[in-house]
Scaffold this motif. Structure first.
Motif, PDB file in Angstrom:
ATOM      1  N   THR A   1      29.455  48.117  39.663  1.00  0.00           N
ATOM      2  CA  THR A   1      29.975  47.476  40.862  1.00  0.00           C
ATOM      3  C   THR A   1      30.810  48.505  41.625  1.00  0.00           C
ATOM      4  O   THR A   1      31.166  49.564  41.079  1.00  0.00           O
ATOM      5  CB  THR A   1      30.877  46.278  40.496  1.00  0.00           C
ATOM      6  OG1 THR A   1      32.030  46.787  39.791  1.00  0.00           O
ATOM      7  CG2 THR A   1      30.144  45.247  39.650  1.00  0.00           C
TER       8      THR A   1
ATOM      9  N   GLU B   1      33.885  48.150  42.315  1.00  0.00           N
ATOM     10  CA  GLU B   1      35.156  48.201  41.604  1.00  0.00           C
ATOM     11  C   GLU B   1      35.077  49.136  40.403  1.00  0.00           C
ATOM     12  O   GLU B   1      36.009  49.892  40.128  1.00  0.00           O
ATOM     13  CB  GLU B   1      35.581  46.797  41.150  1.00  0.00           C
ATOM     14  CG  GLU B   1      35.992  45.883  42.282  1.00  0.00           C
ATOM     15  CD  GLU B   1      34.799  45.217  43.002  1.00  0.00           C
ATOM     16  OE1 GLU B   1      33.639  45.430  42.600  1.00  0.00           O
ATOM     17  OE2 GLU B   1      35.056  44.499  43.978  1.00  0.00           O
ATOM     18  N   GLN B   2      33.981  49.097  39.674  1.00  0.00           N
ATOM     19  CA  GLN B   2      33.813  49.993  38.529  1.00  0.00           C
ATOM     20  C   GLN B   2      33.745  51.445  38.977  1.00  0.00           C
ATOM     21  O   GLN B   2      34.345  52.326  38.350  1.00  0.00           O
ATOM     22  CB  GLN B   2      32.551  49.610  37.739  1.00  0.00           C
ATOM     23  CG  GLN B   2      32.684  48.297  37.008  1.00  0.00           C
ATOM     24  CD  GLN B   2      31.359  47.793  36.451  1.00  0.00           C
ATOM     25  OE1 GLN B   2      30.287  48.067  36.996  1.00  0.00           O
ATOM     26  NE2 GLN B   2      31.441  47.021  35.379  1.00  0.00           N
TER      27      GLN B   2
ATOM     28  N   TYR C   1      33.701  50.857  49.173  1.00  0.00           N
ATOM     29  CA  TYR C   1      32.829  49.840  49.781  1.00  0.00           C
ATOM     30  C   TYR C   1      32.156  50.366  51.044  1.00  0.00           C
ATOM     31  O   TYR C   1      30.950  50.188  51.240  1.00  0.00           O
ATOM     32  CB  TYR C   1      33.625  48.569  50.117  1.00  0.00           C
ATOM     33  CG  TYR C   1      33.687  47.577  48.992  1.00  0.00           C
ATOM     34  CD1 TYR C   1      32.559  46.877  48.578  1.00  0.00           C
ATOM     35  CD2 TYR C   1      34.891  47.326  48.340  1.00  0.00           C
ATOM     36  CE1 TYR C   1      32.618  45.958  47.549  1.00  0.00           C
ATOM     37  CE2 TYR C   1      34.959  46.401  47.307  1.00  0.00           C
ATOM     38  CZ  TYR C   1      33.818  45.725  46.919  1.00  0.00           C
ATOM     39  OH  TYR C   1      33.892  44.812  45.894  1.00  0.00           O
TER      40      TYR C   1
ATOM     41  N   ARG D   1      21.380  48.473  46.767  1.00  0.00           N
ATOM     42  CA  ARG D   1      22.202  47.350  46.296  1.00  0.00           C
ATOM     43  C   ARG D   1      21.282  46.478  45.458  1.00  0.00           C
ATOM     44  O   ARG D   1      20.234  46.036  45.929  1.00  0.00           O
ATOM     45  CB  ARG D   1      22.744  46.553  47.481  1.00  0.00           C
ATOM     46  CG  ARG D   1      23.637  45.414  47.084  1.00  0.00           C
ATOM     47  CD  ARG D   1      24.105  44.667  48.342  1.00  0.00           C
ATOM     48  NE  ARG D   1      25.056  43.649  48.026  1.00  0.00           N
ATOM     49  CZ  ARG D   1      24.732  42.415  47.639  1.00  0.00           C
ATOM     50  NH1 ARG D   1      23.462  42.055  47.542  1.00  0.00           N
ATOM     51  NH2 ARG D   1      25.660  41.536  47.363  1.00  0.00           N
TER      52      ARG D   1
ATOM     53  N   GLU E   1      25.039  36.886  40.386  1.00  0.00           N
ATOM     54  CA  GLU E   1      26.498  36.886  40.344  1.00  0.00           C
ATOM     55  C   GLU E   1      27.038  37.355  41.690  1.00  0.00           C
ATOM     56  O   GLU E   1      26.306  37.894  42.515  1.00  0.00           O
ATOM     57  CB  GLU E   1      27.018  37.753  39.195  1.00  0.00           C
ATOM     58  CG  GLU E   1      26.526  39.176  39.239  1.00  0.00           C
ATOM     59  CD  GLU E   1      26.849  39.954  37.987  1.00  0.00           C
ATOM     60  OE1 GLU E   1      27.111  41.148  38.116  1.00  0.00           O
ATOM     61  OE2 GLU E   1      26.824  39.374  36.897  1.00  0.00           O
ATOM     62  N   SER E   2      28.305  37.147  41.927  1.00  0.00           N
ATOM     63  CA  SER E   2      28.860  37.414  43.251  1.00  0.00           C
ATOM     64  C   SER E   2      29.104  38.895  43.527  1.00  0.00           C
ATOM     65  O   SER E   2      29.160  39.287  44.678  1.00  0.00           O
ATOM     66  CB  SER E   2      30.162  36.634  43.439  1.00  0.00           C
ATOM     67  OG  SER E   2      31.104  37.036  42.468  1.00  0.00           O
ATOM     68  N   GLN E   3      29.279  39.726  42.517  1.00  0.00           N
ATOM     69  CA  GLN E   3      29.538  41.140  42.737  1.00  0.00           C
ATOM     70  C   GLN E   3      28.243  41.912  42.913  1.00  0.00           C
ATOM     71  O   GLN E   3      27.316  41.771  42.124  1.00  0.00           O
ATOM     72  CB  GLN E   3      30.306  41.739  41.571  1.00  0.00           C
ATOM     73  CG  GLN E   3      31.773  41.395  41.578  1.00  0.00           C
ATOM     74  CD  GLN E   3      32.509  42.189  40.522  1.00  0.00           C
ATOM     75  OE1 GLN E   3      32.047  42.265  39.391  1.00  0.00           O
ATOM     76  NE2 GLN E   3      33.626  42.765  40.892  1.00  0.00           N
TER      77      GLN E   3
ATOM     78  N   ARG F   1      25.877  45.122  42.710  1.00  0.00           N
ATOM     79  CA  ARG F   1      25.698  46.247  41.796  1.00  0.00           C
ATOM     80  C   ARG F   1      24.929  47.304  42.557  1.00  0.00           C
ATOM     81  O   ARG F   1      24.183  46.998  43.492  1.00  0.00           O
ATOM     82  CB  ARG F   1      24.900  45.823  40.563  1.00  0.00           C
ATOM     83  CG  ARG F   1      25.482  44.663  39.790  1.00  0.00           C
ATOM     84  CD  ARG F   1      26.771  45.060  39.069  1.00  0.00           C
ATOM     85  NE  ARG F   1      27.055  44.159  37.986  1.00  0.00           N
ATOM     86  CZ  ARG F   1      26.704  44.385  36.720  1.00  0.00           C
ATOM     87  NH1 ARG F   1      26.048  45.460  36.382  1.00  0.00           N
ATOM     88  NH2 ARG F   1      27.000  43.501  35.796  1.00  0.00           N
TER      89      ARG F   1
ATOM     90  N   HIS G   1      25.301  40.182  31.468  1.00  0.00           N
ATOM     91  CA  HIS G   1      25.057  40.707  32.816  1.00  0.00           C
ATOM     92  C   HIS G   1      24.525  42.138  32.838  1.00  0.00           C
ATOM     93  O   HIS G   1      24.579  42.796  33.871  1.00  0.00           O
ATOM     94  CB  HIS G   1      26.307  40.585  33.699  1.00  0.00           C
ATOM     95  CG  HIS G   1      26.836  39.198  33.751  1.00  0.00           C
ATOM     96  ND1 HIS G   1      26.204  38.178  34.429  1.00  0.00           N
ATOM     97  CD2 HIS G   1      27.917  38.637  33.160  1.00  0.00           C
ATOM     98  CE1 HIS G   1      26.885  37.064  34.271  1.00  0.00           C
ATOM     99  NE2 HIS G   1      27.919  37.309  33.501  1.00  0.00           N
TER     100      HIS G   1
END
Length: 159
Positions: free
Chosen positions: A43, A45-46, A64, A78, A83-85, A87, A104
């Motif tokens: 993600t 964030e990761q 982002y 993408r 799920e909402s995030q 990858r 996941h």
């Protein structure tokens, strides 16, 4: 699916960025380098967390925006998930994904028969540029964790 060596991926990335008139910022280079070396599908964030040690002033917003730019220009893909995030992965070749509903984990898979199949598009639809399949289920590890242990024979049960 074979990945190109990282040095070759980076050279191709820099060449494509020049052709697209995209500046080679340190953030773009490091985000792409990290994604190109990844076995998984992280993600934003990761990616941000992994880059903070070497780029302490890097903001999540920059990650982002950089990913959005790279996706727009076809340099990064993408991965669509339930799920909402979001990858992300380096867009090297067309392939499909298998996603475990429990852990996941995302795995790439090739399906040449699907890729070469004629899809039943409505006559007035237009042009299809890309078609990917995302399969959902349980990976082997989660499936094995779900399997109940075999009960011991009667002679081995405690009194």
């Amino acid at each position: 699916m074979e990945k190109l060596p990282l040095a070759e991926q980076m050279a191709q990335f820099e060449q494509r960025c020049r052709a697209l008139a995209l500046r080679m910022t340190p953030q773009r280079l490091e985000i792409f380098r990290l994604l190109a070396g990844e076995a998984g599908h992280p993600t934003a964030e990761q990616l941000h967390q992994r880059l903070l040690a070497q780029m302490p002033t890097l903001s999540l917003d920059t990650v982002y925006r950089t990913l959005a730019t790279l996706v727009t220009h076809g340099l990064v893909r993408r991965v669509v998930t339930a799920e909402s995030q979001a990858r992300f992965e380096v867009a090297l070749s067309e392939h499909h994904h298998l996603i475990c509903r429990r852990c996941h984990k995302i795995v790439d898979c090739c399906w040449p028969q699907l890729d070469s199949a004629a899809l039943p598009l409505p006559a007035d639809w237009g042009r299809l540029d890309c078609c990917t399949l995302t399969g959902y289920g349980l990976c082997r590890a989660c499936q094995q964790a779900e399997t109940p242990a075999v009960a011991p024979p009667e002679a081995l049960k405690p009194p």
